[in-house]
Design a protein around this motif. Structure first.
Motif, short mmCIF file in Angstrom:
data_model
loop_
_atom_site.label_atom_id
_atom_site.label_comp_id
_atom_site.label_asym_id
_atom_site.label_seq_id
_atom_site.Cartn_x
_atom_site.Cartn_y
_atom_site.Cartn_z
N LEU A 149 82.55 6.94 0.12
CA LEU A 149 83.99 6.98 0.36
C LEU A 149 84.34 6.31 1.68
O LEU A 149 85.39 5.65 1.78
N CYS A 152 84.43 2.66 0.93
CA CYS A 152 85.65 2.30 0.19
C CYS A 152 86.86 2.28 1.13
O CYS A 152 87.68 1.35 1.08
N GLN A 153 86.97 3.29 1.97
CA GLN A 153 88.11 3.38 2.88
C GLN A 153 88.13 2.22 3.87
O GLN A 153 89.18 1.61 4.11
N PHE A 156 89.15 -0.92 2.03
CA PHE A 156 90.54 -0.85 1.56
C PHE A 156 91.51 -1.07 2.71
O PHE A 156 92.50 -1.80 2.57
N ILE A 217 87.69 1.67 -7.06
CA ILE A 217 88.24 2.93 -6.56
C ILE A 217 88.88 3.71 -7.70
O ILE A 217 88.72 4.94 -7.82
N LEU A 226 86.90 10.75 -6.50
CA LEU A 226 88.00 10.66 -5.55
C LEU A 226 89.10 11.62 -5.99
O LEU A 226 89.29 11.84 -7.19
N CYS A 234 96.54 5.75 -1.21
CA CYS A 234 96.32 4.31 -1.46
C CYS A 234 97.60 3.65 -1.97
O CYS A 234 97.98 2.56 -1.51
#
Length: 327
Positions: A149, A152-153, A156, A217, A226, A234
Motif C-alpha cells: 500500500l 501504491c500511495q 499515486f 489499485i 484496499l 483517490c
C-alpha cells in the motif's frame, strides 16, 4: 632427409628444452568469464540473483500455471524469514508492482497474486523498523500489505509525471511532429517511419504506467486489500482541480471508476457518488476540456446510468481451455 635415431632424440630434447623455458601465461583478474562458469560463483541470496529469478517467474505467470508459479514467487519472498528488515520480500513486492502497472491487461491476475502472497507470507517475516502502535513488530501478511500500500500511495501521489515534464514533452512532440512532417514533404510518400524523441516515448510509458496503476489499485480494492475510504480519497484527489483540470488526472479518474464503480456505488456511498458524478458532468460541460477527455467522462457517466452494465463487454484475460470452449 632421413634422420638417424640419435639425431631425432637430440632434436626432441632440444624442443623440450625450449618448451620448459616458455613463461606460463598469466590470467588477468578482469578476464572475461563465460556466463555458464560465472553463474557458479553467484550468491543465490544476492538481490541480483533473486531479482533475475523472480522476473523470470513473473514473465512465465499465466492463468493456467498461476498456482504453481505463484507458489514459487511466494517461496522467494519467504526467504525474508532469515532477515531482520524484510529486504527480500520488499524486493519481490517491488517487482510484482512494477510488472502489474506496466501490463494493465493482466492487472486482475497480479492483484490475485498479491492477495495470495498476503495470505501465505510466513509469519516469521518481519521488519524490525516497522512496528504497530504497541511497539510490536509487524509481521507476515500485515507487513506485506503495508509495504504494498505504501508503494501504491507513493506512485499515486507522484502522478504520471511532473506537470513541467509533461509540458516539456508535449513541446518536444510538437517539434518532432513538425520535423517529421517537413521530412515527409521533402521525401514524398517514401519518407520512412516517423521517429519521436526519447522524452516523448518516456511520457507515453509514464501514461501507460499511470493508467496501469489506477487499474491495479482498483483490482486490489475488489479483492478487499484496499478499503472504501482509500478509494474515496483517490477519487477526491483526482477530482480536486475542477477549474483547471489536468488531463492525466481525469483520464485516471475515468479508468478508476470504470474498474471500481460498481463495487463502490452502494446505497451507503450514494451521496458521495452523486457529488463525484456532478463534478464530472461539470467537467464534461467545460469547453476548455479536450474533446477526447470529455468523451471519456461521458462514457463513465452513461455507464453509471446503465447500472454499470457495459455497452460492449471487453474480453479480459482468459485461459486456453476457456477460449477453446468459446470457439
Amino acid at each position: 632427409m632421413h634422420l638417424s635415431p640419435s639425431q631425432r632424440q637430440q632434436q626432441q630434447q632440444q624442443a623440450l628444452g625450449e618448451l620448459e623455458s616458455v613463461t606460463p601465461l598469466q590470467q588477468p583478474e578482469d578476464r572475461w568469464i563465460p556466463k555458464t562458469r560465472s553463474r557458479l560463483a553467484v550468491d543465490e541470496n544476492s538481490p541480483e540473483f533473486i531479482e533475475r529469478k523472480v522476473k523470470g517467474l513473473l514473465n512465465k505467470l499465466t492463468l493456467e500455471n498461476f498456482d504453481s508459479v505463484s507458489n514459487q514467487i511466494i517461496s522467494w519472498a519467504n526467504k525474508s524469514e532469515n532477515e531482520k528488515n524484510g529486504a527480500t520480500m520488499i524486493l519481490v513486492i517491488k517487482l510484482v508492482f512494477e510488472k502489474a502497472i506496466d501490463d494493465e491487461h493482466w492487472s486482475e491476475m497480479y492483484a490475485r497474486l498479491c492477495r495470495k502472497m498476503m495470505e501465505q507470507i510466513s509469519q516469521n517475516v518481519q521488519d524490525d523498523n516497522s512496528r504497530n502502535n504497541l511497539g510490536e513488530p509487524i509481521v507476515g501478511g500485515h507487513l506485506f500489505r503495508r509495504y504494498l500500500l505504501n508503494m501504491c500511495q507513493e506512485h499515486f501521489e507522484r502522478g504520471w509525471s511532473q506537470k513541467e515534464s509533461a509540458q516539456a514533452a508535449a513541446a518536444l512532440k510538437a517539434a518532432d511532429d513538425k520535423t517529421a512532417e517537413d521530412a515527409f514533404k521533402a521525401n514524398g510518400e517514401n519518407g520512412g517511419p516517423v521517429l519521436y524523441s526519447d522524452e516523448y516515448y518516456a511520457l507515453l510509458r509514464a501514461k501507460r504506467q499511470g493508467l496501469g496503476l489506477v487499474r491495479f489499485i482498483g483490482e486490489l480494492f475488489k479483492l478487499q486489500m484496499l478499503t472504501e475510504r482509500i478509494m474515496h480519497e483517490c477519487i477526491k484527489k483526482l477530482l480536486s482541480k475542477i477549474d483547471n483540470p489536468e488531463e492525466e488526472e481525469i483520464e485516471s479518474l475515468c479508468r478508476l471508476l470504470t474498474t471500481v464503480g460498481q463495487a463502490l456505488d452502494t446505497p451507503k456511498a450514494k451521496g458521495h457518488m452523486d457529488i463525484y458524478f456532478g463534478r464530472m458532468q461539470m467537467l464534461a460541460d467545460n469547453p476548455n476540456v479536450a474533446s477526447r477527455i470529455r468523451s471519456k467522462l461521458l462514457d463513465v457517466i452513461e455507464l453509471r446510468q446503465r447500472s454499470w452494465r457495459p455497452r460492449n463487454a471487453t474480453a479480459g484475460p482468459s485461459t486456453i481451455a476457456r477460449v477453446r470452449e468459446q470457439v
